[in-house]
Enzyme design. Structure first.
Site, short mmCIF file in Angstrom:
data_model
loop_
_atom_site.label_atom_id
_atom_site.label_comp_id
_atom_site.label_asym_id
_atom_site.label_seq_id
_atom_site.Cartn_x
_atom_site.Cartn_y
_atom_site.Cartn_z
N ILE A 37 35.51 -5.33 89.65
CA ILE A 37 35.37 -6.60 90.38
C ILE A 37 33.91 -7.02 90.26
O ILE A 37 33.02 -6.36 90.79
CB ILE A 37 35.71 -6.47 91.88
CG1 ILE A 37 37.15 -5.99 92.09
CG2 ILE A 37 35.50 -7.82 92.58
CD1 ILE A 37 37.60 -5.95 93.55
N ASP A 38 33.67 -8.08 89.53
CA ASP A 38 32.32 -8.65 89.50
C ASP A 38 32.35 -9.82 90.49
O ASP A 38 33.05 -10.82 90.26
CB ASP A 38 31.95 -9.12 88.09
CG ASP A 38 30.49 -9.52 88.04
OD1 ASP A 38 29.65 -8.73 88.48
OD2 ASP A 38 30.20 -10.63 87.57
N ASP A 52 27.89 -5.74 84.19
CA ASP A 52 27.85 -7.16 84.57
C ASP A 52 27.84 -8.06 83.35
O ASP A 52 28.25 -9.22 83.42
CB ASP A 52 26.57 -7.47 85.37
CG ASP A 52 26.43 -6.66 86.64
OD1 ASP A 52 27.40 -6.60 87.40
OD2 ASP A 52 25.34 -6.08 86.87
N ASP A 93 33.58 -3.64 84.58
CA ASP A 93 33.28 -4.00 85.97
C ASP A 93 34.61 -4.43 86.58
O ASP A 93 35.13 -5.50 86.27
CB ASP A 93 32.25 -5.14 86.03
CG ASP A 93 31.68 -5.29 87.43
OD1 ASP A 93 32.34 -4.87 88.39
OD2 ASP A 93 30.57 -5.85 87.56
C1 IPD Z 1 26.97 -8.48 91.19
C2 IPD Z 1 27.28 -9.88 90.75
C3 IPD Z 1 26.18 -10.81 91.18
C4 IPD Z 1 24.85 -10.39 90.63
C5 IPD Z 1 24.54 -8.96 91.04
C6 IPD Z 1 25.67 -8.03 90.59
P1 IPD Z 1 29.05 -6.86 91.76
O1 IPD Z 1 27.97 -7.58 90.74
O2 IPD Z 1 27.41 -9.96 89.35
O3 IPD Z 1 26.39 -12.13 90.71
O4 IPD Z 1 23.86 -11.24 91.15
O5 IPD Z 1 23.33 -8.61 90.36
O6 IPD Z 1 25.38 -6.72 91.02
O7 IPD Z 1 28.28 -5.94 92.63
O8 IPD Z 1 29.74 -7.92 92.49
O9 IPD Z 1 29.91 -6.13 90.77
CA CA Z 2 28.96 -6.63 88.73
CA CA Z 3 31.48 -4.61 90.52
#
Ligand code: IPD
Ligand code: CA
Ligand code: CA
Length: 270
Positions: free
Chosen positions: A93-94, A217, A91
């Site tokens: 950018i999380d 994630d 991932d």
């Molecule tokens: C999200 C983040 C967020 C979570 C979402 C994810 P992203 O990832 O981890 O905390 O609540 O379910 O999709 O889209 O920023 O890579």
């Molecule tokens: Ca993510």
């Molecule tokens: Ca992401």
């Protein structure tokens, strides 16, 4: 494989740190453009650039390994990958919404699994200057310091994190779970990065975390939490869309003392 694992970890840490520098620079210069995947999921040009940087380096260094990456290979057919092939789960950018809004709760997440075993995980939070990592059986660390989950046992003392999906039609049962948690626990946090939520359970800043998430994630953060002493399970029956080792459907991670109580609160059938 054990010797390789330490080398792979060093490699992953270096990629994550460099990726973090790209993220901080893009934020400082505002050199990114927003777009939407599937109409509702925010993605920026920095997500794509960081993904490209990490994946091209893995391809060059380990051409025989596979990559499951949110931005460039999210539909990789994992069922056709051999049991002995290392799979990197990325991932870039999380916490994209946080990134785009200038918040600091943002991480680069790099996990690696082989067969049905999580091997290593790196979660680097460049704005917080925290780099979390774990190797299976070797413990979990943040900036070199060992991590241990909190000793929380009672829901009423527990700080619990969760998250919400981009699809608004999936919200109802999630709000029901949040309501149950709010009634029985100390409080709820929605910090915006699942990977960091898992690391914060590992560090004891949070006592539990639950959410349905994608492999990228949770691949790295789940191992970091486990290696710090957390229990990992699920409050939903998962589909077979993903191999178990990276299936984040109905993911529940908590201190051992809270696990049964959290399972009862998050499983709406109980
Ligand atoms: C999200 C983040 C967020 C979570 C979402 C994810 P992203 O990832 O981890 O905390 O609540 O379910 O999709 O889209 O920023 O890579
Ligand atoms: Ca993510
Ligand atoms: Ca992401």
């Amino acid at each position: 494989m054990q010797n390789n694992v330490f080398e792979w970890l060093d490699f992953a840490k270096r990629l994550a740190v460099k990726a973090g520098e790209m993220i901080v620079a893009a934020r400082a210069d505002s050199t990114f453009v927003r777009d939407y995947k599937m109409d509702h999921e925010l993605v920026t040009t920095t997500d794509i650039a960081v993904d490209q940087y990490i994946c091209s380096n893995i391809h060059t260094r380990h051409p025989s390994h596979c990559i499951l990456s949110e931005e460039s290979s999210p539909t990789l057919d994992l069922a056709s990958v051999s049991e002995s092939t290392p799979v990197w789960v990325i991932d870039p950018i999380d916490g994209t919404v946080n990134f785009a809004h200038g918040h600091h709760h943002v991480a680069v997440s790099i996990g690696l699994y082989v067969g049905n075993e999580r091997i290593l995980g790196v979660v680097h939070a460049p704005f917080l200057e925290e780099c979390y990592w774990a190797i299976k059986g070797e413990g979990a660390y943040c900036n070199g310091k060992p991590l241990l989950v909190s000793g929380a046992k009672e829901p009423r003392n527990a700080l619990v994190a969760t998250g919400f999906p981009y699809q608004k039609d999936a919200l109802l049962p999630i709000l029901e779970r949040v309501s149950r948690i709010l009634h029985h626990c100390q409080d709820v946090r929605r910090n915006g990065s699942a990977a960091l939520d898992l690391c914060w359970v590992a560090s004891g800043r949070l006592d539990a975390y639950f959410e349905s998430v994608k492999p990228w994630d949770m691949a790295a953060g789940t191992l970091i939490a486990e290696e710090a002493g957390a229990l990992v399970g699920r409050y939903l029956q998962s589909s077979d869309r993903w191999p178990d080792v990276v299936n984040g459907e109905g993911l529940l991670v908590s201190t051992p003392g809270l696990f049964e109580a959290m399972l009862a609160l998050t499983n709406l059938e109980k």
